[in-house]
Enzyme design. Structure first.
Site, PDB file in Angstrom:
ATOM      1  N   PHE A   8       0.848  -1.190   0.000  1.00  0.00           N
ATOM      2  CA  PHE A   8       0.000   0.000   0.000  1.00  0.00           C
ATOM      3  C   PHE A   8       0.888   1.246   0.000  1.00  0.00           C
ATOM      4  O   PHE A   8       0.807   2.093   0.871  1.00  0.00           O
ATOM      5  CB  PHE A   8      -0.957  -0.040   1.205  1.00  0.00           C
ATOM      6  CG  PHE A   8      -2.178   0.833   1.039  1.00  0.00           C
ATOM      7  CD1 PHE A   8      -3.064   0.623  -0.010  1.00  0.00           C
ATOM      8  CD2 PHE A   8      -2.432   1.871   1.919  1.00  0.00           C
ATOM      9  CE1 PHE A   8      -4.186   1.430  -0.164  1.00  0.00           C
ATOM     10  CE2 PHE A   8      -3.561   2.683   1.775  1.00  0.00           C
ATOM     11  CZ  PHE A   8      -4.428   2.455   0.722  1.00  0.00           C
ATOM     12  N   LYS A 126       8.445  -5.286 -10.206  1.00  0.00           N
ATOM     13  CA  LYS A 126       9.255  -5.792 -11.324  1.00  0.00           C
ATOM     14  C   LYS A 126      10.065  -7.036 -10.972  1.00  0.00           C
ATOM     15  O   LYS A 126      10.463  -7.804 -11.846  1.00  0.00           O
ATOM     16  CB  LYS A 126      10.201  -4.673 -11.794  1.00  0.00           C
ATOM     17  CG  LYS A 126       9.468  -3.589 -12.557  1.00  0.00           C
ATOM     18  CD  LYS A 126      10.150  -2.249 -12.485  1.00  0.00           C
ATOM     19  CE  LYS A 126       9.752  -1.525 -11.243  1.00  0.00           C
ATOM     20  NZ  LYS A 126      10.076  -0.106 -11.200  1.00  0.00           N
ATOM     21  N   VAL A 153       6.505  -1.349 -16.821  1.00  0.00           N
ATOM     22  CA  VAL A 153       7.347  -0.664 -17.809  1.00  0.00           C
ATOM     23  C   VAL A 153       6.657   0.630 -18.248  1.00  0.00           C
ATOM     24  O   VAL A 153       5.492   0.612 -18.658  1.00  0.00           O
ATOM     25  CB  VAL A 153       7.583  -1.551 -19.065  1.00  0.00           C
ATOM     26  CG1 VAL A 153       8.503  -0.844 -20.058  1.00  0.00           C
ATOM     27  CG2 VAL A 153       8.161  -2.901 -18.686  1.00  0.00           C
ATOM     28  N   GLU A 211      12.798   4.043  -6.586  1.00  0.00           N
ATOM     29  CA  GLU A 211      12.439   2.773  -5.953  1.00  0.00           C
ATOM     30  C   GLU A 211      12.639   2.880  -4.436  1.00  0.00           C
ATOM     31  O   GLU A 211      13.375   3.760  -3.960  1.00  0.00           O
ATOM     32  CB  GLU A 211      13.347   1.660  -6.490  1.00  0.00           C
ATOM     33  CG  GLU A 211      13.177   1.369  -7.966  1.00  0.00           C
ATOM     34  CD  GLU A 211      11.777   0.879  -8.296  1.00  0.00           C
ATOM     35  OE1 GLU A 211      11.424  -0.225  -7.907  1.00  0.00           O
ATOM     36  OE2 GLU A 211      11.037   1.643  -8.944  1.00  0.00           O
ATOM     37  N   ASP A 222      16.846  -1.317 -12.306  1.00  0.00           N
ATOM     38  CA  ASP A 222      15.441  -1.082 -12.669  1.00  0.00           C
ATOM     39  C   ASP A 222      15.285  -1.040 -14.198  1.00  0.00           C
ATOM     40  O   ASP A 222      14.355  -1.619 -14.758  1.00  0.00           O
ATOM     41  CB  ASP A 222      14.974   0.239 -12.023  1.00  0.00           C
ATOM     42  CG  ASP A 222      13.536   0.563 -12.365  1.00  0.00           C
ATOM     43  OD1 ASP A 222      12.635  -0.047 -11.763  1.00  0.00           O
ATOM     44  OD2 ASP A 222      13.310   1.410 -13.251  1.00  0.00           O
ATOM     45  N   LYS A 226      13.070  -3.643 -16.741  1.00  0.00           N
ATOM     46  CA  LYS A 226      12.096  -3.226 -17.750  1.00  0.00           C
ATOM     47  C   LYS A 226      12.489  -3.732 -19.142  1.00  0.00           C
ATOM     48  O   LYS A 226      11.626  -4.069 -19.958  1.00  0.00           O
ATOM     49  CB  LYS A 226      11.973  -1.703 -17.728  1.00  0.00           C
ATOM     50  CG  LYS A 226      11.305  -1.218 -16.444  1.00  0.00           C
ATOM     51  CD  LYS A 226      11.541   0.253 -16.210  1.00  0.00           C
ATOM     52  CE  LYS A 226      10.802   0.740 -14.985  1.00  0.00           C
ATOM     53  NZ  LYS A 226      11.206   2.075 -14.560  1.00  0.00           N
TER      54      LYS A 226
HETATM   55  N1  HSE Z   1      11.823   3.999  -9.989  1.00  0.00           N
HETATM   56  C1  HSE Z   1      11.200   3.830 -11.255  1.00  0.00           C
HETATM   57  C2  HSE Z   1      11.680   4.885 -12.211  1.00  0.00           C
HETATM   58  C3  HSE Z   1       9.701   3.919 -11.066  1.00  0.00           C
HETATM   59  O1  HSE Z   1      12.285   5.864 -11.748  1.00  0.00           O
HETATM   60  O2  HSE Z   1      11.508   4.762 -13.415  1.00  0.00           O
HETATM   61  C4  HSE Z   1       8.911   3.458 -12.242  1.00  0.00           C
HETATM   62  O3  HSE Z   1       9.126   2.107 -12.536  1.00  0.00           O
END
Ligand code: HSE
Length: 338
Positions: A8, A126, A153, A211, A222, A226
């Site tokens: 949440f 992810k 993504v 994140e 990250d 993606k």
């Molecule tokens: N931390 C990720 C970004 C959030 O900055 O793109 C979205 O996935």
């Protein structure tokens, strides 16, 4: 439609807000009457089969960083999400706990449990996909449930759906993209306003782009997630994050940003799948469509026979990502009808 929110944080809260504020449009346009029957965070679970008071849940979270404000009849401290997924009836589980990229937990267990219980799953996390996407796709098929993950993504930008649905008949030769909003925000701030990386990252965290562990952003993980998810979904590969050669922006200096600029380029964190898969800082010409600023993401699909197609949109942010969760929910609803 009974919905369970597992995690949440920023995205789930924005999604809950949208469900509440758009309730009449959702009923009128899609026949969706959402009822949030449970919301779980790392501290405990709020459960009400007749539907939680979403406004109160949001207020409680804002004021005390917990769901305890919903009262002891509804809230149980320390109740684990997997137990709630098994015990509480619902049609859709939204998994939005923070991405963890070594074992994918606890998200991976949540997703597997939900699938085994026959719930449709919308995953914004992810980690499970970056580590075990082929197995999860198989598990979803085996359990005859819908498994959606648009928000993993591009934030609210429909990167996955565009490539999958609108490029049918084309073969995709490569994918190249700016996939992390936080890094792009940092690099833009460094280039345009000479803001130091540390300061720009702190701003991105404050604005809810980064994140939970921001090392995942700046070290390139990250973006790699993606890249893996996009490639597996639209090119049919079976990659995991372990197959990606990853270098983030931690070694980028103000000098390297300025030097790129003086050459008419912008330094960007670029992910590429084509001949191999990698994430690394790269100079992009200022005139190239991938040269987007701030939290924008951009993805270029090199296709045959349509050539290069680039999609640009906001890649991070609670409301933006929540719009992807809503799209997934609408898709699931449409499938119910069929
Ligand atoms: N931390 C990720 C970004 C959030 O900055 O793109 C979205 O996935």
């Amino acid at each position: 439609m009974r919905i369970m929110l597992v995690g949440f944080g920023v995205v789930s809260q924005s999604f809950a807000e949208i469900l509440h504020s758009q309730s009449s449009e959702l009923a009128r346009d899609y026949g969706i009457r959402p009822r949030v029957v449970a919301a779980v965070d790392s501290a405990g679970a709020a459960i009400d089969p007749s539907g939680l008071d979403v406004q109160l849940a949001l207020r409680s979270k804002r004021e005390s960083k917990s769901l305890s404000g919903l009262g002891e009849n509804v809230y149980t401290e320390g109740k684990p999400a997997s137990e709630v997924i098994r015990e509480v009836d619902c049609e859709v589980v939204v998994e939005a706990t923070p991405s963890e990229l070594t074992r994918g937990e606890p998200g991976l267990t949540h997703v597997r449990t939900a699938m085994k219980e026959g719930r449709h799953v919308i995953c914004v996390n992810k980690g499970p996909l970056a580590l075990a996407m082929p197995a999860l796709m198989e598990l979803a098929t085996h359990n005859e449930i819908m498994f959606k993950f648009s928000g993993t993504v591009g934030g609210g930008t429909p990167v996955l759906d565009l490539a999958k649905k609108c490029l049918e008949g084309c073969s995709i030769r490569s994918i190249k993209g700016i996939l992390n909003g936080t890094c792009n925000y940092i690099l833009t701030k460094m280039a345009a306003e000479s803001v130091e990386m540390k300061e720009a990252l702190a701003e991105a965290q404050k604005l809810g782009y980064a994140e939970a562990d921001p090392a995942n952003d700046i070290e390139g993980f990250d973006s790699a997630c993606k890249l893996v998810i996009t490639s597996n979904y639209v090119m049919g590969t079976s990659l995991s994050i372990r197959d990606v050669d990853i270098r983030g922006i931690t070694e980028v200096t103000m000098d390297s940003v300025a030097s790129a600029k003086s050459q008419g380029n912008a330094l960007k964190l670029v992910g590429l799948v084509g001949d191999g898969a990698k994430v690394a800082p790269e100079e992009v010409p200022l005139t190239h469509p991938l040269n987007v600023s701030g939290t924008f993401n951009a993805v270029t699909f090199d296709t045959d026979p349509a050539g290069e197609i680039t999609l640009v949109g906001k890649g991070a942010g609670g409301r933006e990502t929540a719009s992807s969760v809503l799209r997934d929910l609408i898709e699931i609803r449409k499938d119910f009808r069929r």
